[in-house]
Design a protein around this motif. Structure first.
Motif, short mmCIF file in Angstrom:
data_model
loop_
_atom_site.label_atom_id
_atom_site.label_comp_id
_atom_site.label_asym_id
_atom_site.label_seq_id
_atom_site.Cartn_x
_atom_site.Cartn_y
_atom_site.Cartn_z
N ARG B 69 0.81 -1.22 0.00
CA ARG B 69 0.00 0.00 0.00
C ARG B 69 0.84 1.27 0.00
N THR B 70 2.14 1.16 0.31
CA THR B 70 2.96 2.37 0.40
C THR B 70 4.14 2.35 -0.56
N GLY B 71 4.49 1.17 -1.06
CA GLY B 71 5.68 1.10 -1.89
C GLY B 71 6.98 1.00 -1.10
N ALA B 72 6.89 0.89 0.21
CA ALA B 72 8.10 0.80 1.03
C ALA B 72 8.77 -0.56 0.86
N GLY B 73 10.09 -0.60 1.05
CA GLY B 73 10.80 -1.86 1.07
C GLY B 73 10.70 -2.54 2.42
N ILE B 74 10.87 -3.86 2.43
CA ILE B 74 10.84 -4.65 3.67
C ILE B 74 12.24 -5.20 3.92
N TYR B 75 12.69 -5.10 5.15
CA TYR B 75 14.03 -5.57 5.51
C TYR B 75 13.97 -6.47 6.74
N HIS B 76 14.81 -7.52 6.72
CA HIS B 76 14.93 -8.37 7.90
C HIS B 76 16.27 -9.10 7.89
N GLY B 77 16.50 -9.87 8.94
CA GLY B 77 17.78 -10.54 9.09
C GLY B 77 18.04 -11.57 7.99
N SER B 78 19.28 -11.95 7.89
CA SER B 78 19.68 -12.84 6.78
C SER B 78 19.75 -14.31 7.20
N LYS B 79 19.52 -14.58 8.47
CA LYS B 79 19.74 -15.95 8.94
C LYS B 79 18.48 -16.82 8.86
N LEU B 80 17.52 -16.35 8.09
CA LEU B 80 16.32 -17.16 7.88
C LEU B 80 15.88 -16.90 6.44
N ASP B 81 15.32 -17.91 5.82
CA ASP B 81 15.04 -17.81 4.40
C ASP B 81 13.64 -17.25 4.15
N PHE B 82 13.47 -15.97 4.45
CA PHE B 82 12.17 -15.32 4.25
C PHE B 82 11.77 -15.37 2.78
N LYS B 83 10.47 -15.50 2.55
CA LYS B 83 9.99 -15.57 1.17
C LYS B 83 9.64 -14.19 0.62
N TYR B 84 9.93 -13.16 1.34
CA TYR B 84 9.63 -11.79 0.87
C TYR B 84 10.67 -10.87 1.48
N GLY B 85 10.79 -9.66 0.97
CA GLY B 85 11.66 -8.65 1.56
C GLY B 85 13.12 -8.87 1.24
N GLN B 86 13.95 -8.02 1.85
CA GLN B 86 15.38 -8.06 1.59
C GLN B 86 16.16 -8.40 2.86
N GLN B 87 17.26 -9.10 2.66
CA GLN B 87 18.06 -9.51 3.81
C GLN B 87 19.07 -8.44 4.19
#
Lengths: 456, 456, 456, 456
Positions: B69-87
């Protein structure tokens, strides 16, 4: 444990509601104090005490009304002869819920200034927070000029010692809760950020990086403005203000009734934005944009005349009333039905003055010889940079110095953004000046446009 | 600079909206994320980034919807294989407005756990705040049991190092903003106070007073409960949950329609308080008081059946829906028109069970032989003190262990206050038990009455 | 032209705000009159007049406070010696905006009863609407029993003539705006529908289908209850009530303070729903469900004792206060912090009584000999059908007739739904009765279940 | 029984929520239909049917979204080939709660126009209310010009017959609920009063005082404007509009982003009042005051370009979005952060034009020769009286007729109050005209000042 900051926008004043286990206190309650009763009810807490950090000079304090309505005691410093409440000594302790509150004498801003340290007894007896009043702000410290130049040295020394010997020793990790945020007239350079600790201030607050001597020198040469309404506030906050128990409800007035009240001597405050005011307004009205009432009204409005309001939108009434009430303006006769459109539909007379951009001003400067550029910012700001050839009279002094201005020449009024200049322009037209122009965007736009400024 | 804490009551979860100069980020947005868009509009800011401290296990995160809804990026840690966002890597820097955000890998609660330090560039490049996620709370630290007993030692060591080597070195004066407050299932003993600094925690947080060895020993022997819905949350927060863009609006159902849905297999959640539920309720309904939905629903409600609601007052619907939605319960079939009164006016069948005071229980204990006292608190609480002769089965395990209970004897259900016991009592009556009684006030009242407890 | 109906829920009372071109009047303002000032501001109108249809007997009128705050005049009928306001004659005319208001003497409900016809001068001088007070309702007409049996005949004749000779001749197409809607104690059978015309009433109102003789016969044999608080209302509305200018704000009381106030003689009103009250309540408390305060409080609560409140949820406080304030109960000492849970967590004593369904009652009737079925509905309702063997004492008379009840037998309290019976049950337990049971669903559920009733 | 009128301000459109005993219908739901779901929840009712009075031409109907979200059926007339919903015949009957709804074919405004009569079955089977759509208003009747001049005679005859043969025979006492109130583009002279009956209309509605011949003659010679957006509405309301399920949330745009969007071709709508717009505005922006969006946007804004908003106050965003959404403008790119002040602080370019009073205009007329007075009111208004020498081009046609205006002369734009003239002035400055002036107060002020008008 619960801390709720109650902000009074415009004044940038903070009251604090502090509660623990169904008991609460309020620090520096604002005049429209229903909000503290509402929070108390919402949190199912009883307000047991009201603590003032000092006799505030920039708004009417709500302690007495809140005390009457809750039964709470009022406490303040002992170095001033308050006509209500109880005096505190240094390091008295008060307990409510699981909280210990410790009074700290921190003179400097005023002689009776207090801070209040707070210990969470679930943790320990050691303070972990401190309510610093007007002694220490985020990024700034309190004014020390309020007693006049003869006392400034003494107060500044006291302030330095209060900060360095009383507050900072509480520890770097202690959270601070000051009485004002950015934009207050009580501090020139308070930070936009609201959260801080003594450690952050010790390390980063520019004033606290100075030696005692530098500090004193800096503070005693600061130039602050001092609006005339401070006198009224000081009297009210020493003796107690009129108590109303609710906000005034000025009635809607039809244009003809409004006109009648004008003729009986009421003062008109037009709260619309500068481009609207410039575009069309009533003769003799003051231009004080709604969001600048807290800053400008106390420079401009008398206490002995009724006040009439013009609003962009009737839904703004409550805000306007609130802002004026906090400054002790209780005599609100009414507001204009239909706003400015209501007025001009009746074919009642209108005035207008020009609103120009900085680019137009730049062009005019190149083309016209007789422009009189009146810069109405504080003289300190003017010293830091202004348009070459401009004359500085601070807007707050303009009505008294109106004779210094030339009649018959185009007058360009200039400030930082355009709001203060709109007020100044309205003062000029009230005084019969014509060919008056407000510069929209002011010094901010002038600089953004890359136009030249001088400090000469 | 602006920080707005958005609390999700019941979950005791904190999201943070952090803004500066028309740019903002959100840390750990909750699922009903319209509030962040509203704040952004109110503050005239654009949300540029969404930062997750870790894959949350106790609620559905709103990152994807908010990003869409906002166009913002999503960020999270790299030690888990998230299916969305950036590590993110350790110590990456992000800038918005006058803020620098620094990612810090702080494993321990989970492997991918991140903290985010924040520098106010108006001051300096040094961090003055840190968002600590589930790594460090006010008065407590994160759980390290979520990967099971084999991993607890490793995680606890990592947690200790994250706190002592990554967070505390930022400085005593640094403000902390954790992901949870008091009452969260993610920390056993989080303080009621919300404001703190690294210095306050270093000095007073009981866990941080321990040596590394003591810390590890303490944490690896802690007993936490782990509600079954965590699995669903972990899946949703790894892969992304269903997106609705607004809250569900379950319709009002007339008693007969409600009854039909019941018969089709819907689960009934009665959100009234325990004395009301005890007084009269529908057969087979679960007693989950509105304010305990965040804590109990995930132990009790299935994800594969529709849910029906009974409310004390229809105005509570939105709150109930919100609470369930945050736990991923989207399949809400409707709520009962007229509440329980609507039901019994139709002469539809009612059940009830006893609500007794601790004094009545005390008397009964003196008089009756066959009472079965079922204490449904966590076993850790039971170990710390219980009524002599009581049997402990934690409410969350009750449905699976129902066979252990005796039929034909009066069963007294007991917990800390009476809410959890009401749920347990409803589980018993669903299973056909009769002569069930809930003790209003539970252990708190029992202790306040001065009655005896034992740890044997 | 603008008509805003302001409903007082529970009382089913309607005030009307009528405005045209910035001028407005209010008809029968309720006591909490801020709402009229708010509407006036919203609509930019000035309230010029306050018109009372009669001395109301069922609530405190807000005319004097509203007049003081707006400067409006107060007008009412001339057949009663009001201590404030101005008396009107028949067919006086008042003008505001483009409206003509015509006073009509319409005695019958009371001698001084007035109706107010309204012409829209944009159309014509002919009335197109009429405010009918307690003279004519949608589907019913006003009570004529308030002066006692000796006057009923005279009043009823007057009422008939007022309706047939004053109101109906205004024309079938004229819209009516009565002072009460469905559920009011001022009319037994007012329609759920709110909109009507004189034509619809002439054709469909059952009372208006009767001959004058039938009408008089019907009305003079009607049985209405007359709560004791009417006396207080009549005094207040004749002389003027206490003026507060805002709603009372009773403070939160911790259980121990609450207990102290109880012991000092305060009366406790528990506003939770019947199943909750039955499940657990304080000794000596009255069960008056929040939404029945307008109907039951005036039968039950004294004016000379302070009142304590117990709420299901603290957010209901304002509603409870409002309801009591409209009935003149101003002496509100406080409400219980944490509600009933706050109480029992302190292990303070609780009582409870049974809440049974109609099916359980039916079973008991088959099984038990000694049941005493107390039907607390109005005797007229009882006459129309009741459970065989039940004894009728209207709840409003119960405290005075408590001696008629047998001690030592199970008492089943029965009403229409279960709310009034809960109050009655609380009166019984206050008087020391034990083994008391409330029937949830009452006669409505009994009938829905198809169980037998008798009129013998 | 319950009727809630949902007004769409500006459009002066009324939707109706009609409920009885937990069942409800909605008549002509507006596009932002959440409000009906909210009412249904509040009243604990289920929406069973959605009834359209006709294919509306002045707003987007919300039937399909509401049907999708509630499961209700959609019903409308059979004389148009709607792509959704079910067709009704004359005098079909529908039952919900205790209500009977009867469909009535009332062609005239359009061929498929329906009215819906309503009987309260608690009273009788006779209708006591009628929802009259655009067939009959309070004080006016529907337009018959929408099919073009060739069809006007036929439609007008049908309308007369619908009113006199279908509606009025329902009875003088029947209440009417039309689809529009005063200010709608669907009726020239609808009364300010909202409440009426067939009897009041029969007697006082000026149109109904005419003979059939007079009626037809009057209606077929009426001149209505027909904004171009009607075509879009007709298409949407025949086939179904785009479904969003919630209002758009255009983001705040910093001045530079706003500027970029402008350059990419977005259309700028400045919603501030005329004196503000005149005082300072962006080049190429349209002046459409917030409260005139419903009237002017459909004349002015294209559907194939993105729209940018400028607001007096960011809190107006929701209102502006709502107004545009109801007209099918979904492509809202954003709004300007900081409003016009945000713009000029960046020293971005400004334009302004003069705002003059009628007195100044009067003086100018006496002094200046070359004034071009452009009257942008409807030609019918102009015919009824205008300033001597003025030229009439209706604002809605101005962009297409801009070539008729002289370059190089001062242009005075004139309308009824000043809002439409401000739009026209903005159209002129967009087209490169300079020396443009808007007359504040327009014809209303001109007449109030007693200045001369002519009909020549």
């Amino acid at each position: 444990m619960l801390i709720k900051k109650v902000k009074s926008e415009g004044l940038s004043h903070n009251s604090y509601f502090v509660g623990s286990e169904n008991e609460a206190i309020v620090i520096d309650p604002r005049r429209d104090c229903q909000i503290f009763i509402d929070i108390a009810q919402q949190e199912e807490m009883t307000i047991k005490g009201i603590y003032e950090t000092h006799r505030n000079e920039d708004y009417v304090i709500g302690s007495i009304e809140l005390a009457q309505r809750t039964g709470a005691g009022i406490y303040h410093g002992s170095k001033l002869d308050f006509k209500y409440g109880q005096q505190l000594q240094d390091r008295q302790e008060f307990f409510f819920g699981k909280i210990k509150l410790i009074s700290l004498e921190t003179p400097g801003h005023t002689d009776e200034s207090m801070s209040y340290a707070l210990a969470d007894l679930d943790l320990s007896e050691e303070p972990i927070m401190v309510f610093t009043g007007d002694t220490l702000f985020v990024g700034d410290v309190g004014r020390t000029d309020l007693y006049g130049p003869n006392e400034a040295q003494r107060l500044t020394e006291a302030l330095y010692d209060s900060i360095f010997n009383k507050l900072l020793p509480l520890g770097d990790d202690v959270l601070i809760f000051p009485a004002h945020g950015a934009g207050s007239v009580c501090g020139g350079d308070i930070s936009q950020r609201e959260d801080s600790t003594l450690g952050i201030e010790r390390t980063f607050n520019p004033l606290l990086q100075k030696t005692r001597k530098e500090f004193i020198n800096h503070k005693t040469t600061e130039r602050h403005t001092r609006p005339p309404y401070f006198l009224k506030m000081e009297k009210y906050n020493l003796e107690g203000p009129p108590i109303f128990n609710k906000l005034p409800t000025p009635p809607p007035l039809m244009p003809k009734t409004f006109l009648k009240q004008m003729k009986l001597g009421a003062v008109i405050v037009d709260t619309r934005q500068p481009p609207s005011f410039g575009g069309a307004h009533l003769k003799n009205s003051y231009s004080i944009w709604l969001e600048r009432i807290p800053s400008y009204a106390g420079w401009t409005l008398p206490y002995d005349k009724p006040i009439l309001l013009i609003l962009e939108d009737k839904t703004y009434l409550n805000k306007a009333v609130c802002y004026l009430y906090r400054l002790g303006y209780d005599n609100l006769t009414g507001y204009l039905v239909g706003g400015i459109e209501g007025w001009y539909k009746q074919s009642l007379p209108l005035e207008h003055f020009g609103s120009i951009s900085v680019h137009e001003l730049k062009n005019w400067l190149n083309q016209k010889d007789d422009l009189f550029i009146l810069d109405v910012r504080e003289d300190e700001k003017w010293d830091q940079g202004h348009i070459s050839g401009s004359i500085n009279i601070f807007s707050g002094y303009l009505e008294n110095r109106i004779e210094e201005l030339p009649r018959g020449r185009p007058i360009i009024v200039f400030c930082n953004v355009g709001n203060r200049a709109s007020l100044a322009a309205s003062i000029l037209t009230r005084a019969g000046f014509q060919d008056v122009h407000n510069v929209l965007g002011g010094m901010i736009a002038w600089k953004n446009a890359g136009y030249e400024i001088t400090t000469l």
